[in-house]
Design an enzyme around this catalytic site. Structure first.
Site, PDB file in Angstrom:
ATOM      1  N   CYS A   9      15.969  -6.028  20.757  1.00  0.00           N
ATOM      2  CA  CYS A   9      14.789  -6.397  19.972  1.00  0.00           C
ATOM      3  C   CYS A   9      14.124  -7.653  20.537  1.00  0.00           C
ATOM      4  O   CYS A   9      14.798  -8.608  20.927  1.00  0.00           O
ATOM      5  CB  CYS A   9      15.187  -6.619  18.514  1.00  0.00           C
ATOM      6  SG  CYS A   9      13.803  -7.071  17.443  1.00  0.00           S
ATOM      7  N   ASP A  44       1.907   3.124   3.954  1.00  0.00           N
ATOM      8  CA  ASP A  44       2.018   1.747   3.469  1.00  0.00           C
ATOM      9  C   ASP A  44       3.239   1.590   2.571  1.00  0.00           C
ATOM     10  O   ASP A  44       3.582   2.493   1.813  1.00  0.00           O
ATOM     11  CB  ASP A  44       0.753   1.321   2.712  1.00  0.00           C
ATOM     12  CG  ASP A  44       0.665   1.927   1.317  1.00  0.00           C
ATOM     13  OD1 ASP A  44       1.157   1.296   0.360  1.00  0.00           O
ATOM     14  OD2 ASP A  44       0.110   3.036   1.174  1.00  0.00           O
ATOM     15  N   ASP A  93      -6.277  -1.500  -2.183  1.00  0.00           N
ATOM     16  CA  ASP A  93      -6.271  -0.383  -3.125  1.00  0.00           C
ATOM     17  C   ASP A  93      -7.226  -0.685  -4.274  1.00  0.00           C
ATOM     18  O   ASP A  93      -7.860  -1.737  -4.320  1.00  0.00           O
ATOM     19  CB  ASP A  93      -4.863  -0.095  -3.625  1.00  0.00           C
ATOM     20  CG  ASP A  93      -4.218  -1.286  -4.312  1.00  0.00           C
ATOM     21  OD1 ASP A  93      -4.887  -2.322  -4.489  1.00  0.00           O
ATOM     22  OD2 ASP A  93      -3.037  -1.179  -4.682  1.00  0.00           O
TER      23      ASP A  93
END
Length: 372
Positions: free
Chosen positions: A319, A281, A89
């Protein structure tokens, strides 16, 4: 090379779509979840090789070790030992969110004004702020922000913008929007003088005002940005955010990838993906993990609860993350949290990040079947 966006499938049921973002460091399947590696590291996780795109914060790296130091060490990819895409960013998000509160805090209805403890002064040239590390007074302009991101060497970079809270008065809101687009244009011009392998997303502002969102989209699409990012205040709850994103994406063309800045919790992803958002994000999964909130197909698990003290099952039998494959039981994980063992956050973070990647894979598969 600048990124290339390939549309693979547009859902017949909504604006949701499956695509690929091609960068010089690899390909990102979209929609994608992008974890935040604040200081160039995912808290509690060493191996991030299976994460297609990682978000690093320029503000924190600006304060330490400094972009020039990272550049001398070969840029973020070499510095971190990562051979996959990275996005940074502008640094503006942290400057303004430390002063006002973040977008995510507003969505959770706690975006109360924090005061100007870190933000010293905003001018048309840029922003003066104080370092939280040592109190130094620093200045960030559009050009300095882009140069910092050049030094860091991320694949996708963001122009400097001003993040405003929901409670801003109308006069300052309009002034800020205008100044932000001037900053973004300056950022883009500086970037295009030396593009290297990097691509830049333009940030769309406008708060909850449909007309200002339309103006923001028009600005970003009229400039040669490589992608679009929806930023600024997104409202105080999920319903308001849904309206903002729906309105904003309705103005957008479909040729560029679209990123939703600072949002990446599961309820928001499920709500927003149907509007054509390509990436999200957030530090949500690792932050949740450190607080003992474990993600699973059956819903979030508050591992500190007494009912897990004798639970010998793994977090999620279906998982395939290292935590679950290692046979870490819920009872053992609860014990680690109770005795404040650092491994607790590590095992939990590994699982949560893997879970998010699996969720995004399932979302992409559902879009391909026109189920979303």
């Amino acid at each position: 090379m600048a990124l290339k966006f390939h549309l693979i499938h547009q859902s017949k049921k909504s604006q949701a779509r499956v695509g690929q973002i091609e960068t010089s460091h690899g390909v990102i399947d979209t929609p994608a979840f992008v974890p935040v590696a604040t200081h160039g590291a995912l808290k509690g996780v060493i191996d991030h090789s299976d994460i297609p795109l990682l978000f690093c914060n320029t503000y924190h790296l600006l304060l330490h070790p400094g972009p020039e130091a990272v550049a001398k060490l070969g840029g973020l990819h070499q510095f971190m030992g990562r051979q996959a895409p990275i996005i940074t960013d502008s640094g503006g998000f942290q400057i303004f969110s430390l002063a006002y509160g973040s977008v995510a805090e507003e969505i959770k209805s706690c975006g109360k004004k924090k005061g100007m403890s870190s933000l010293v002064k905003i001018t048309d040239e840029g922003a003066w702020f104080k370092s939280y590390r040592d109190g130094r007074k620093l200045f960030l302009s559009p050009e300095l922000s882009v140069q910092a991101q050049k030094d860091l060497g991320a694949d996708i970079i963001i122009p400097l913008d001003e993040l405003l809270p929901f409670h801003t008065d109308q006069e300052y809101f309009l002034t800020s929007c205008s100044r932000t687009y001037v900053w973004e244009k300056r950022s883009l011009e500086y970037h295009r003088k030396d593009p290297r392998h990097q691509s830049m997303y333009g940030v769309i502002h406008g708060g909850l005002d449909p007309e200002q969102r339309r103006i923001g989209v028009r600005f970003v699409e009229d400039e040669p940005f490589d992608g679009s990012a929806i930023g600024g205040s997104l409202g105080r709850n999920l319903q308001e955010m849904s309206e903002v994103v729906k309105i904003t994406t309705s103005f957008l063309s479909k040729e560029r990838p679209v990123h939703l800045l600072g949002i990446g919790d599961l309820p928001s992803i499920y709500a927003m993906v149907g509007f054509g958002i390509d990436s999200f994000d957030s530090s949500y999964p690792t932050k949740a993990a450190r607080h003992g909130l474990i993600l699973s197909k059956a819903g979030p698990i508050k591992i500190g609860q007494q009912k897990y003290s004798q639970d010998s099952s793994t977090i999620d039998p279906s998982c395939s993350c290292l935590t679950c494959l290692s046979g870490i039981s819920r009872a053992y994980l609860r014990h680690l949290f109770k005795v404040r063992e650092p491994n607790a956050a590590i095992w939990a973070s590994i699982h949560n990040l893997h879970h998010m990647q699996q969720v995004m894979k399932e979302i992409r598969e559902a879009i391909l079947k026109d189920e979303i």
